[in-house]
Design a protein around this motif. Structure first.
Motif, PDB file in Angstrom:
ATOM      1  N   UNK A  63     -89.323  17.582 -29.718  1.00  0.00           N
ATOM      2  CA  UNK A  63     -88.420  17.543 -31.083  1.00  0.00           C
ATOM      3  C   UNK A  63     -87.419  16.883 -31.628  1.00  0.00           C
ATOM      4  N   UNK A  64     -85.989  16.941 -31.001  1.00  0.00           N
ATOM      5  CA  UNK A  64     -85.419  16.810 -31.194  1.00  0.00           C
ATOM      6  C   UNK A  64     -84.358  16.063 -29.829  1.00  0.00           C
ATOM      7  N   UNK A  65     -84.637  15.530 -29.166  1.00  0.00           N
ATOM      8  CA  UNK A  65     -84.154  15.055 -28.024  1.00  0.00           C
ATOM      9  C   UNK A  65     -82.945  14.154 -28.142  1.00  0.00           C
ATOM     10  N   UNK A  66     -81.785  14.725 -27.187  1.00  0.00           N
ATOM     11  CA  UNK A  66     -80.149  14.302 -26.856  1.00  0.00           C
ATOM     12  C   UNK A  66     -80.586  13.225 -25.832  1.00  0.00           C
ATOM     13  N   UNK A  67     -81.220  14.148 -24.075  1.00  0.00           N
ATOM     14  CA  UNK A  67     -80.440  12.915 -23.113  1.00  0.00           C
ATOM     15  C   UNK A  67     -81.650  12.449 -22.690  1.00  0.00           C
ATOM     16  N   UNK A 107     -85.696  23.639 -32.849  1.00  0.00           N
ATOM     17  CA  UNK A 107     -86.522  22.946 -34.134  1.00  0.00           C
ATOM     18  C   UNK A 107     -86.397  21.363 -34.988  1.00  0.00           C
ATOM     19  N   UNK A 108     -87.047  20.558 -35.651  1.00  0.00           N
ATOM     20  CA  UNK A 108     -86.896  19.165 -35.360  1.00  0.00           C
ATOM     21  C   UNK A 108     -87.305  19.617 -37.033  1.00  0.00           C
ATOM     22  N   UNK A 166     -84.170  23.405 -40.712  1.00  0.00           N
ATOM     23  CA  UNK A 166     -83.645  24.602 -39.312  1.00  0.00           C
ATOM     24  C   UNK A 166     -82.553  23.930 -38.361  1.00  0.00           C
ATOM     25  N   UNK A 167     -82.572  23.696 -38.581  1.00  0.00           N
ATOM     26  CA  UNK A 167     -81.706  22.899 -37.239  1.00  0.00           C
ATOM     27  C   UNK A 167     -80.488  23.178 -37.724  1.00  0.00           C
ATOM     28  N   UNK A 185     -81.393  28.259 -28.537  1.00  0.00           N
ATOM     29  CA  UNK A 185     -82.693  27.993 -28.323  1.00  0.00           C
ATOM     30  C   UNK A 185     -82.979  26.459 -27.354  1.00  0.00           C
ATOM     31  N   UNK A 186     -82.251  26.239 -27.473  1.00  0.00           N
ATOM     32  CA  UNK A 186     -81.939  24.884 -26.995  1.00  0.00           C
ATOM     33  C   UNK A 186     -83.450  25.061 -25.491  1.00  0.00           C
ATOM     34  N   UNK A 187     -83.482  24.020 -24.983  1.00  0.00           N
ATOM     35  CA  UNK A 187     -84.182  23.904 -24.056  1.00  0.00           C
ATOM     36  C   UNK A 187     -83.765  22.272 -23.052  1.00  0.00           C
ATOM     37  N   UNK A 188     -84.521  22.310 -21.888  1.00  0.00           N
ATOM     38  CA  UNK A 188     -84.953  21.218 -21.210  1.00  0.00           C
ATOM     39  C   UNK A 188     -86.758  21.114 -20.626  1.00  0.00           C
ATOM     40  N   UNK A 189     -87.086  19.531 -21.203  1.00  0.00           N
ATOM     41  CA  UNK A 189     -88.174  19.609 -20.750  1.00  0.00           C
ATOM     42  C   UNK A 189     -89.046  18.313 -19.426  1.00  0.00           C
ATOM     43  N   UNK A 190     -89.630  19.143 -18.586  1.00  0.00           N
ATOM     44  CA  UNK A 190     -89.759  18.182 -18.055  1.00  0.00           C
ATOM     45  C   UNK A 190     -91.393  17.164 -18.656  1.00  0.00           C
ATOM     46  N   UNK A 191     -91.669  15.783 -18.669  1.00  0.00           N
ATOM     47  CA  UNK A 191     -92.410  15.123 -19.093  1.00  0.00           C
ATOM     48  C   UNK A 191     -93.301  14.335 -17.953  1.00  0.00           C
ATOM     49  N   UNK A 192     -94.360  13.966 -17.858  1.00  0.00           N
ATOM     50  CA  UNK A 192     -95.004  13.385 -17.112  1.00  0.00           C
ATOM     51  C   UNK A 192     -96.500  12.874 -17.540  1.00  0.00           C
TER      52      UNK A 192
END
Length: 361
Positions: free
Chosen positions: A171-175, A192-193, A197-198, A208-215
């Motif tokens: 929802x709120x990508x940075x890098x 949040x997006x 709320x941000x 609540x910030x996080x790291x996501x793996x995508x495939x």
């Protein structure tokens, strides 16, 4: 780095900020320590530096191919950040660092891509087994978050757009750091997006910030609990993921497992707001673009501009890593450094919205 805030009056940044008179949207009323608002910098110069012609409105992220071709993400526009070219779309520039006098040239992008609203942020390169070069770009298209995947066509100095990726867990990508032709880890600097709320999330310091793996087959949260996860990069041996937590002033070392999950090994505390990370492939050293004083970054004053700082971190896996300040400036030359990348004795320093430096170490 994108930590959205609304323009505020300076009285809400002063030490004696009064919550009774300040809007709840003033995120940093009680967070001067998170912003390092009192910090000054001592000049640390690198010899043989010059500003890169053609970069006038930021080079927020940089990645470099093994053959010396450097890619710049330029022209980021985001709420709360100053812009010297608010009406000009962003782009991707390239510089050949093996040339005697390298120049930054804008890469052509295939016609099917929406260039008019291109707003690039973090970037990452992936080289496939057949030597195909993929460029991954975080794109804030009208403040919606997507990942754009391009194929780099070196002979034409162009990018062929292959795919747009969007997902509810991004929802709120940075890098971003690419680990396959359509596989990556990405940081969400907020949970949040929604802009309001941000603001609230940062104001309440929710972590609540996080790291996501995508495939293509699986998307999952693999690390969480960050204040504001920002820059991300993979180690040269592909065993570790490094994550910069900007407002916590930390770099996290995470071990990567065969199922792509991450577990935390250690946290390196620093005295600055860390932004994007780059890795020297020959040594494994981490180079960090930093903001020594976040208040100057988010409350922009041309007469008192944001500082720039570059750190080099050696042996981060050791008990006592070596942290060296390679470059520091009070904004007289470079404002708001966000990334530093090295190649064969050359150093590139980019910024969120200002100029970029080319140096010979």
């Amino acid at each position: 780095m994108t930590l959205p805030i609304t323009p505020v009056s300076l009285k809400c940044i002063k030490p004696n900020c009064n919550p009774a008179t300040a809007s709840p949207l003033v995120l940093f009323c009680f967070n001067r320590n998170r912003l390092k608002a009192s910090r000054e910098v001592e000049f640390t110069d690198v010899p043989n530096c010059h500003l890169i012609k053609g970069i006038e409105a930021g080079a927020g992220d940089i990645d470099i191919l093994p053959n010396g071709l450097a890619f710049f993400s330029v022209g980021l526009k985001f709420p709360g950040l100053h812009s010297f070219a608010p009406d000009k779309p962003g782009g991707i520039l390239m510089m050949d660092l093996k040339e005697e006098k390298p120049r930054a040239l804008e890469l052509r992008i295939s016609r099917d891509f929406n260039l008019a609203s291109f707003n690039p942020h973090g970037i990452s390169i992936f080289i496939d087994n057949d030597d195909t070069v993929y460029l991954f770009v975080v794109n804030h298209l009208e403040f919606k978050n997507t990942v754009e995947i391009f194929k780099f066509e070196e002979e034409e100095n162009s990018l062929l757009h292959l795919k747009t990726i969007k997902h509810e867990l991004l929802p709120s990508m940075n890098d971003i750091t690419a680990v396959g032709p359509a596989h990556f880890y990405a940081t969400n600097d907020h949970y949040f997006s929604d802009p309001f709320l941000k603001y609230l999330e940062t104001y309440l310091n929710l972590h609540w910030s996080n790291v996501v793996y995508y495939s293509p087959n699986e998307v999952k949260v693999v690390a969480e609990g960050f204040d504001s996860a920002n820059g991300i990069h993979i180690s040269p041996d592909n065993k570790y993921i490094y994550v910069a937590d900007t407002l916590a002033h930390e770099i996290h070392v995470l071990e990567k497992h065969p199922n792509m999950n991450l577990t935390q090994l250690k946290v390196l505390k620093l005295d600055t707001l860390v932004d994007n990370l780059s890795i020297d492939p020959s040594s494994g050293d981490i180079w960090v673009g930093c903001h020594p004083n976040g208040q100057k970054l988010f409350v922009y004053d041309p007469n008192n501009p944001p500082f720039s700082e570059v750190l080099r971190i050696q042996n981060i896996l050791s008990e006592k890593p070596t942290v060296t300040t390679v470059y520091a400036n009070n904004g007289s030359v470079l404002q708001g450094s966000s990334v530093a990348s090295v190649y064969d004795g050359k150093l590139l320093i980019g910024t969120l919205f200002h100029r970029a430096l080319y140096c010979e170490l």
